[in-house]
Design a protein around this motif. Structure first.
Motif, PDB file in Angstrom:
ATOM      1  N   MET A  83      -1.748   4.027  -2.809  1.00  0.00           N
ATOM      2  CA  MET A  83      -0.629   4.164  -1.892  1.00  0.00           C
ATOM      3  C   MET A  83       0.477   3.158  -2.236  1.00  0.00           C
ATOM      4  N   ALA A  84       0.099   1.942  -2.582  1.00  0.00           N
ATOM      5  CA  ALA A  84       1.088   0.927  -2.964  1.00  0.00           C
ATOM      6  C   ALA A  84       1.833   1.358  -4.220  1.00  0.00           C
ATOM      7  N   ASP A  85       1.122   1.981  -5.153  1.00  0.00           N
ATOM      8  CA  ASP A  85       1.774   2.482  -6.366  1.00  0.00           C
ATOM      9  C   ASP A  85       2.761   3.600  -6.041  1.00  0.00           C
ATOM     10  N   LEU A  86       2.376   4.486  -5.128  1.00  0.00           N
ATOM     11  CA  LEU A  86       3.261   5.595  -4.746  1.00  0.00           C
ATOM     12  C   LEU A  86       4.512   5.113  -4.015  1.00  0.00           C
ATOM     13  N   LEU A  87       4.340   4.167  -3.107  1.00  0.00           N
ATOM     14  CA  LEU A  87       5.458   3.683  -2.310  1.00  0.00           C
ATOM     15  C   LEU A  87       6.319   2.666  -3.046  1.00  0.00           C
ATOM     16  N   GLY A  88       5.733   1.939  -3.970  1.00  0.00           N
ATOM     17  CA  GLY A  88       6.457   0.900  -4.694  1.00  0.00           C
ATOM     18  C   GLY A  88       6.323  -0.452  -4.021  1.00  0.00           C
ATOM     19  N   PRO A  89       6.452  -1.517  -4.802  1.00  0.00           N
ATOM     20  CA  PRO A  89       6.231  -2.871  -4.280  1.00  0.00           C
ATOM     21  C   PRO A  89       7.222  -3.295  -3.201  1.00  0.00           C
ATOM     22  N   GLU A  90       8.400  -2.691  -3.183  1.00  0.00           N
ATOM     23  CA  GLU A  90       9.376  -3.073  -2.158  1.00  0.00           C
ATOM     24  C   GLU A  90       8.946  -2.639  -0.761  1.00  0.00           C
ATOM     25  N   GLU A  91       7.918  -1.771  -0.663  1.00  0.00           N
ATOM     26  CA  GLU A  91       7.423  -1.297   0.633  1.00  0.00           C
ATOM     27  C   GLU A  91       6.141  -2.007   1.092  1.00  0.00           C
ATOM     28  N   ASP A  92       5.738  -3.061   0.397  1.00  0.00           N
ATOM     29  CA  ASP A  92       4.482  -3.752   0.716  1.00  0.00           C
ATOM     30  C   ASP A  92       4.387  -4.209   2.171  1.00  0.00           C
ATOM     31  N   PHE A  93       5.499  -4.635   2.750  1.00  0.00           N
ATOM     32  CA  PHE A  93       5.459  -5.206   4.094  1.00  0.00           C
ATOM     33  C   PHE A  93       5.991  -4.256   5.167  1.00  0.00           C
ATOM     34  N   ASP A  94       6.436  -3.082   4.762  1.00  0.00           N
ATOM     35  CA  ASP A  94       6.958  -2.124   5.728  1.00  0.00           C
ATOM     36  C   ASP A  94       6.236  -0.787   5.603  1.00  0.00           C
ATOM     37  N   GLY A  95       6.659   0.029   4.650  1.00  0.00           N
ATOM     38  CA  GLY A  95       6.124   1.376   4.491  1.00  0.00           C
ATOM     39  C   GLY A  95       4.633   1.421   4.247  1.00  0.00           C
ATOM     40  N   LEU A  96       4.122   0.505   3.445  1.00  0.00           N
ATOM     41  CA  LEU A  96       2.688   0.490   3.149  1.00  0.00           C
ATOM     42  C   LEU A  96       1.878   0.162   4.403  1.00  0.00           C
ATOM     43  N   VAL A  97       2.313  -0.821   5.129  1.00  0.00           N
ATOM     44  CA  VAL A  97       1.604  -1.208   6.358  1.00  0.00           C
ATOM     45  C   VAL A  97       1.631  -0.060   7.359  1.00  0.00           C
ATOM     46  N   THR A  98       2.782   0.568   7.518  1.00  0.00           N
ATOM     47  CA  THR A  98       2.905   1.699   8.437  1.00  0.00           C
ATOM     48  C   THR A  98       1.988   2.843   8.023  1.00  0.00           C
ATOM     49  N   THR A  99       1.937   3.137   6.731  1.00  0.00           N
ATOM     50  CA  THR A  99       1.080   4.211   6.230  1.00  0.00           C
ATOM     51  C   THR A  99      -0.388   3.917   6.513  1.00  0.00           C
ATOM     52  N   ILE A 100      -0.799   2.689   6.282  1.00  0.00           N
ATOM     53  CA  ILE A 100      -2.191   2.307   6.541  1.00  0.00           C
ATOM     54  C   ILE A 100      -2.494   2.372   8.041  1.00  0.00           C
ATOM     55  N   GLU A 101      -1.566   1.902   8.855  1.00  0.00           N
ATOM     56  CA  GLU A 101      -1.771   1.963  10.311  1.00  0.00           C
ATOM     57  C   GLU A 101      -1.828   3.407  10.795  1.00  0.00           C
ATOM     58  N   ASP A 102      -0.967   4.269  10.240  1.00  0.00           N
ATOM     59  CA  ASP A 102      -1.007   5.689  10.596  1.00  0.00           C
ATOM     60  C   ASP A 102      -2.343   6.301  10.200  1.00  0.00           C
ATOM     61  N   ALA A 103      -2.833   5.912   9.044  1.00  0.00           N
ATOM     62  CA  ALA A 103      -4.128   6.414   8.582  1.00  0.00           C
ATOM     63  C   ALA A 103      -5.233   5.993   9.548  1.00  0.00           C
ATOM     64  N   ALA A 104      -5.150   4.765  10.038  1.00  0.00           N
ATOM     65  CA  ALA A 104      -6.161   4.265  10.968  1.00  0.00           C
ATOM     66  C   ALA A 104      -6.157   5.054  12.272  1.00  0.00           C
ATOM     67  N   GLU A 105      -4.994   5.613  12.614  1.00  0.00           N
ATOM     68  CA  GLU A 105      -4.882   6.396  13.844  1.00  0.00           C
ATOM     69  C   GLU A 105      -5.182   7.873  13.611  1.00  0.00           C
ATOM     70  N   GLY A 106      -5.532   8.234  12.360  1.00  0.00           N
ATOM     71  CA  GLY A 106      -5.960   9.594  12.086  1.00  0.00           C
ATOM     72  C   GLY A 106      -4.869  10.589  11.755  1.00  0.00           C
ATOM     73  N   PHE A 107      -3.826  10.145  11.074  1.00  0.00           N
ATOM     74  CA  PHE A 107      -2.737  11.052  10.724  1.00  0.00           C
ATOM     75  C   PHE A 107      -2.911  11.691   9.341  1.00  0.00           C
ATOM     76  N   GLY A 108      -4.140  11.997   8.981  1.00  0.00           N
ATOM     77  CA  GLY A 108      -4.373  12.751   7.764  1.00  0.00           C
ATOM     78  C   GLY A 108      -4.493  11.968   6.480  1.00  0.00           C
ATOM     79  N   PHE A 109      -4.772  10.683   6.557  1.00  0.00           N
ATOM     80  CA  PHE A 109      -4.923   9.880   5.359  1.00  0.00           C
ATOM     81  C   PHE A 109      -6.370   9.426   5.198  1.00  0.00           C
ATOM     82  N   GLY A 110      -7.301  10.342   5.325  1.00  0.00           N
ATOM     83  CA  GLY A 110      -8.727  10.023   5.291  1.00  0.00           C
ATOM     84  C   GLY A 110      -9.171   9.315   4.041  1.00  0.00           C
ATOM     85  N   ALA A 111      -8.501   9.556   2.907  1.00  0.00           N
ATOM     86  CA  ALA A 111      -8.898   8.920   1.648  1.00  0.00           C
ATOM     87  C   ALA A 111      -8.755   7.398   1.714  1.00  0.00           C
TER      88      ALA A 111
END
Length: 85
Positions: free
Chosen positions: A52-80
């Motif tokens: 996921m970090a590779d897909l989003l890029g390093p500039e998203e480490d503290f924003d987009g990546l965290v949000t994606t992981i949190e969304d995954a934890a809430e069950g938004f389709g990121f089971g992997a």
């Protein structure tokens, strides 16, 4: 110790675009340590977080990546991220 290959760790750290001090503020020595902590803190698989970090890029480490992981934890389709097939 990590099962992540050294080449992957070096690649992740070399790709960093955010100042190292920002990772240090989070209690990490490098970008890989930060990604590993994110995975551990959210119960996610490190290889999925790296992907996921590779897909989003390093500039998203503290924003987009965290949000994606949190969304995954809430069950938004990121089971992997959590080792679910």
């Amino acid at each position: 110790m990590s099962d992540t290959p050294l080449a992957t760790i070096l690649r992740l750290n070399a790709a960093r675009t955010i100042p190292l001090s920002r990772y240090e503020e989070e209690g990490n020595f490098d970008r890989f340590g930060y990604l590993k902590d994110l995975a551990e803190n959210h119960g996610a698989d490190i290889s999925a977080v790296i992907e996921m970090a590779d897909l989003l890029g390093p500039e998203e480490d503290f924003d987009g990546l965290v949000t994606t992981i949190e969304d995954a934890a809430e069950g938004f389709g990121f089971g992997a991220l959590f080792g679910e097939a």
